[in-house]
Each structure stands twice: as structure tokens, then as C-alpha cells.
Design a protein around this motif. Structure first.
Motif, PDB file in Angstrom:
ATOM      1  N   TYR A 374       4.804   0.903 -10.337  1.00 52.86           N
ATOM      2  CA  TYR A 374       4.094   1.288  -9.131  1.00 52.86           C
ATOM      3  C   TYR A 374       3.742   2.763  -9.252  1.00 52.86           C
ATOM      4  O   TYR A 374       4.584   3.627  -8.988  1.00 52.86           O
ATOM      5  N   GLU A 382      -2.438   1.021  -1.747  1.00 53.35           N
ATOM      6  CA  GLU A 382      -1.565   0.410  -0.737  1.00 53.35           C
ATOM      7  C   GLU A 382      -1.257   1.368   0.398  1.00 53.35           C
ATOM      8  O   GLU A 382      -0.747   0.962   1.434  1.00 53.35           O
ATOM      9  N   ARG A 383      -1.500   2.658   0.152  1.00 54.44           N
ATOM     10  CA  ARG A 383      -1.134   3.666   1.154  1.00 54.44           C
ATOM     11  C   ARG A 383      -2.340   4.521   1.556  1.00 54.44           C
ATOM     12  O   ARG A 383      -2.412   5.704   1.222  1.00 54.44           O
TER      13      ARG A 383
END
Ligand SMILES: C=C(OP(=O)(O)O)C(=O)O
Ligand SMILES: [Mg+2]
Length: 588
Positions: A374, A382-383
Motif C-alpha cells: 500500500y 483511497e484517500r
């Protein structure tokens, strides 16, 4: 790799000097006494004491010595570290003055006749454990590390041992360490740190990259320097060849001082090209740009005659802060870089954390293979709460000069489209109040993932430029950790199969009107240069220290000859050694 030699000392005596071989990581010669960045042995004997008053007085003296030391380090670090980083020293001093903790240590000594070392260790570890147990309070949990750090310092004073302290170095040294973290390099004062030698790391590890940015001669991956060198021994670091001489005698020091002076003369020759264009012998123009970590590095890039910034590793902004930098804080940093380059383009890579670049305040899940996990764009997609402020800050900064934005670690077309979609959202939001903002931004992506290189034809249709990140692209293609010296022989930018992959990426970019840049270390590799010119790579982005040397070599190379060389390297060579021999012949 260690070699012990007997060297005649002046006056006829003999001195044992030791040669250590490592990986040349940052050009130049460093000559100074060793400074070991290795914690001393802090084990102690558990004793019962009679004179408890005298024992407690030892604790008070050790704490006072620790406070004095921290104040001195803080004083030295002023100007180099930001206010927030300097506050850490105040926090450590406050811990050493905590009446409750002192009271518990005193009680333990008086009532249990515990020796000072054991009392300090026991009480402070208890405090640290208590803080670490506050799982709902991240701030207090982080203070546990501070208490442990302070306990180590106090214990070292009780035992009469010296702890290493990078920020406190105030005289010329060669740093000797197992490995150097980016946070270590950020505390170093290049005025005093004359060289760096590490046990671990490869040419493309971040420690190596940072030492080049700081222009500190470095040899990494020596395997054994921390067990070979001792504090204070005279060290010679040859960052050109990867040689280190431990306990060098006067004659060796003289010999290397001469080499250093010759190297400086060579640098002075190159310096004449600072305002010259980056052009081949046959007049083809290229761009030689700088890789930077912070906006402060722009000054050096300009001084070294960079045609632009080809890679601003934005994660160093995040790593140099104790919180996620806000949109405004980032805007100021990017604006400073763009304005500093005075009309020359700046390419900022969006946040590339994970792998070997953690963020203390953004805990990521423990992973077995962080380099395959990640990291980088995978986190940002994702953020959006992290990604969007960065993109907005970048779009705003583009009002002050030419700016490129590139996404790291893109593997698939879908990832690229997802990143672009978030970028476009930011653009639309900002354009609502600032019509036309961001119209000059160039959008690009790094080519670091093998599949992206193979799929370059499809990806090139969707970007303005590629920037080939050979550090990761080699790591992933050869399945060889870039920071592991045991497998550093697999760092083979000249491998013919790898060269043909690079050529495919460059050709794909050009087929679709995209620019082909490279910002991995291969871009500054003197053997790779003629091959990359022969492939038509447009931009070469490298450590600022390599720019003038590259420009000097470039002006003597003919692109038609270089193209023939590429053909031979890819079609007639089977190993990187064969390619190197071929290029060596061409360079003369
Ligand atoms: C330039 C690159 O990025 P980094 O070294 O920061 O991973 C690369 O991978 O080549
Ligand atoms: Mg990379």
C-alpha cells in the motif's frame, strides 16, 4: 568487503589501516575523523547501594548533564530545523524536569536501595509503558517514544557513555552508520558532515539520493563499516570509486587531499557550462533537470544550471512535518519552487509514501512486502482527503510558472484515469472561483511498474509526459530490493533487455506526442547517457551535482552515432558488462 593493509607511518613505524569497499553513492572525497551513529552498549549491573543520597545525586547530575546537552543540541540545530522540530528538544527537557518521575526514582533508591541506573530505567520504562497503553490518545502514545529516548540519554550519562547526535555535530566528521534514514539526513549540517559510509543501502536507496542532494560524498552498502571503524579514527571516503580507508595515515590523507583538489578543478571546468544549453555535438537540444526534495534545493539546482526541476519528491515535505501539510502550507512550498526556477518548468510528483518512506503521523498497516504494498498512488486514490489538498495546492501554484504534476507508481490505465478524475474534480472546484486556473498544467505519470512500461502505448495516449523512474523500475523488473546491498549486483541499468524496455517506453511516448523524461538515477549515469540520447529521451533529471558533468559529456556526443550504439547494445549484446564495454569504447 574488508582489506587490512600495513602502511608505513611517517618516521618508520607501521600503522594498520583498513580498506573497505562499498557502493559509490555520492561524488567527491570526504576526509575527517569517524563519527559512529551507533548506540553504545547501555547494559548495566544491578547493584544494591548503601549511600542512597549519593546515588540520587548521581541521577540528578546525569539529568542535568542531559538537559545541558539537549539545550546545546537545540542551539546548534537552530536555523536548520523548523520550530516544530526544535520544540521536541523542549519536550525532552521537560521530561527530565518532571517532579513526579524524579520523586519515584528517589523513592526507589531510598526505599529499595536500587542503583541509579536500574531506578532510572525501571521508573522511566514504566512511564513510557503507561503512555504507550493509551490507545485512544495517539498524541500521548507518541510521547512514549520521547520518554524512552530521554531515558536512554540519562542512562548513557550515568554509564559515562556518549550517545550519537547528528543535529549536535559541530566539527568535521565522516558519519559511519548501519543505515541513514531521510530524517537523519534532514538533521545533517553539510558544513560539518564531510562524508557518509553505511553498512546497508544501494545507489538508489533514499539515503544515497539525499547525500547527493546535500553534496556529501558517500559510500553505501559496505556491509561492515560499523564493525571496522571506531570513533575518532581518520577516514577517507572516495565517493567516486566506493573506497573507504579507515584509520588513514598522513601519507594517505595527503594523497586523497590531492585527488580532492583535482576533482575540484574538474568541477570548475564543468562550472563553465552553467549557462550553456544542453546540446549534443550535432546540435540536438535536450533538457537536463534537477531532482529535488524541498523548495530549498531549488537554489542549488539553479546554481548547477538546471534546465528545470524534473522531479520534486513531494513526500519530503510531508516527512519533514509532524502533521499532514495543509493545502496552504503546500501551496507556499510549491510556489516557492516554481518562483525560484524563474520560468523554467518544475515537475512535482504527488505523494509517494509507503515502501521505505513512512510517515509517523499516518500509521499504515504492517505489511510483509511494503514495496509491493500500500504505497504512493494506491494510498492517494483511497484517500482523497489527503490527495485533493495536494492537487489543489499544485494547481494554485501553477499560476506562478510552468508546472507539471506526475503520479507515482501507476500500474494500469484505470489507476491513471482515477487519478486524473480526482485531479479534474479539483480543477473544476478551483475554476468556479478562478476561471482559467490550471490551464498550463502538464499532467504526467511515472513509469516505475513493469506493466506500465509494457503498456506504455496505451498510457501515453492519456498524458502529456512520462517520467521513467528507473530506481523502482529496475527493482521491480529484476525482483531485487533497491536498498539491499546483497542483491545490488542486480542493479543493471545497462542490461540489454532492460534497455529495450526503456526504448519501448520512449518510442511509445513519442508515437502519441508525449514527452519522454527520466528521473531515476539512470538519467545521471555516464554510461547510460549515450544510449538514452540515441533513443531520443527528451529530459534527463538527476541530482543537481551531476548536471554539469552530464552537459559536458553530452556536447561531445553525436546522436546518430548514439542511435547506432543503441542498436548494437540491444541486438548484439547479451549482458550489461558487454554494453558497458561497448559504451566505454564510444566515450573513449
Ligand atoms: C525516481 C524514482 O522515484 P524514487 O527514487 O523516489 O522512488 C524512481 O523510482 O526511479
Ligand atoms: Mg520510485
Amino acid at each position: 568487503m574488508v582489506n587490512v593493509k600495513r602502511l608505513p607511518r611517517r618516521g618508520g613505524n607501521y600503522q594498520m589501516s583498513t580498506d573497505v569497499k562499498g557502493i559509490a553513492a555520492s561524488d567527491g572525497f570526504g576526509i575527517a575523523p569517524a563519527y559512529l551513529l551507533v548506540d553504545p552498549d547501555l547494559t548495566y549491573e544491578t547493584t544494591q547501594v548503601e549511600d542512597t543520597a549519593a546515588e540520587y545525586a548521581r541521577v540528578e547530575a546525569a539529568f542535568q548533564a542531559s538537559i545541558d546537552e539537549l539545550s546545546k543540541i537545540k542551539e546548534n540545530a537552530k536555523g536548520r530545523l523548523g520550530d516544530e522540530e526544535l520544540e521536541v528538544f523542549d519536550a525532552h527537557i521537560a521530561i527530565l524536569s518532571d517532579p513526579e518521575m524524579m520523586g519515584q526514582i528517589k523513592t526507589d533508591i531510598e526505599e529499595n536501595h536500587t542503583g541509579a541506573e536500574a531506578a532510572v530505567d525501571k521508573v522511566m520504562t514504566g512511564f513510557a509503558d503507561m503512555l504507550a497503553a493509551m490507545v485512544d490518545n495517539q498524541y500521548m502514545q507518541e510521547r512514549a517514544a520521547d520518554v524512552k529516548d530521554v531515558a536512554k540519554r540519562a542512562l548513557a550519562h550515568l554509564l559515562g557513555k556518549q550517545l550519537p547526535d547528528i543535529a549536535g555535530i559541530d566539527h568535521p566528521v565522516v558519519i559511519v552508520a548501519k543505515e541513514i534514514t531521510p530524517s537523519d539526513t534532514s538533521q545533517m549540517d553539510a558544513q560539518y558532515v564531510k562524508g557518509i559510509v553505511t553498512d546497508l543501502g544501494g545507489r538508489t536507496s533514499h539515503a544515497a539520493i539525499m547525500s547527493r542532494t546535500l553534496r556529501i560524498p558517500a559510500v553505501v552498502g559496505s556491509e561492515s563499516i560499523t564493525t571496522t571503524a571506531q570513533n575518532g579514527q581518520m577516514m577517507v571516503v572516495d565517493g567516486l570509486n566506493g573506497d573507504v580507508i579507515v584509520d588513514a595515515d598522513d601519507a594517505t590523507v595527503k594523497e586523497y587531499e590531492q585527488k580532492a583538489a583535482d576533482f575540484e578543478k574538474q568541477r570548475a571546468q564543468w562550472a563553465k557550462l552553467v549557462d550553456a544549453p544542453s546540446v549534443s555535438k550535432d546540435g540536438k537540444e535536450f533538457e537536463i533537470a534537477a531532482n529535488i526534495g524541498t523548495p530549498d534545493d531549488v537554489a542549488d539546482a539553479v546554481k548547477q544550471g538546471a534546465d528545470g526541476v524534473g522531479l520534486f519528491r513531494s513526500e519530503f515535505l510531508y516527512m519533514g512535518s509532524d502533521h499532514l501539510p495543509s493545502e496552504d502550507e503546500q501551496f507556499e512550498a510549491y510556489k516557492k519552487a516554481v518562483v525560484g526556477m524563474n520560468g523554467k518548468p518544475v515537475v512535482v510528483r504527488t505523494l509517494d509514501i509507503g515502501g521505505d518512506k513512512p510517515l509517523d503521523y499516518l500509521p499504515l498497516p504492517e505489511e510483509l512486502n511494503p514495496f509491493l504494498g500500500y504505497r504512493a498512488i494506491r494510498i492517494c486514490l483511497e484517500r482523497p482527503d489527503i490527495f485533493k489538498p495536494q492537487l489543489r495546492a499544485l494547481i494554485r501554484a501553477s499560476e506562478f510558472g510552468p508546472l507539471g504534476i506526475m503520479f507515482p507508481m501507476i500500474g494500469t490505465v484505470a489507476e491513471l484515469r482515477a487519478a486524473k478524475a480526482i485531479y479534474n474534480e479539483c480543477l473544476t472546484e478551483l475554476q468556479a472561483s478562478h476561471p482559467g486556473i490550471g490551464k498550463n498544467v502538464q499532467l504526467g505519470m511515472m513509469i516505475e511498474v513493469p506493466l506500465a512500461a509494457i503498456n506504455a502505448d496505451n498510457l501515453a495516449k492519456e498524458v502529456d509526459f512520462f517520467s521513467i523512474g528507473t530506481n523502482d523500475l529496475i527493482q521491480y523488473n529484476f525482483a531485487a530490493d533497491r536498498g539491499n546491498d546483497k542483491v545490488s549486483y542486480l542493479y543493471q541499468p545497462l542490461n540489454p533487455a532492460f534497455l529495450s524496455l526503456i526504448k519501448h517506453v520512449i518510442d511509445s511516448a513519442h508515437r502519441h506526442g508525449a514527452k519522454a523524461a527520466m528521473c531515476g538515477e539512470m538519467a545521471g549515469d555516464k554510461y547510460a547517457l549515450p544510449l538514452l540520447m540515441g533513443m531520443g529521451l527528451d529530459e534527463y533529471s538527476m541530482s543537481a551535482t551531476s548536471i554539469l558533468r552530464t552537459r559536458s559529456t553530452m556536447k561531445d556526443l553525436d546522436t546518430a552515432e548514439c542511435a547506432k550504439l543503441v542498436d548494437k547494445a540491444i541486438n548484439e549484446c547479451a549482458t550489461d558488462e558487454e554494453v558497458k564495454a561497448l559504451v566505454e569504447k564510444e566515450l573513449g
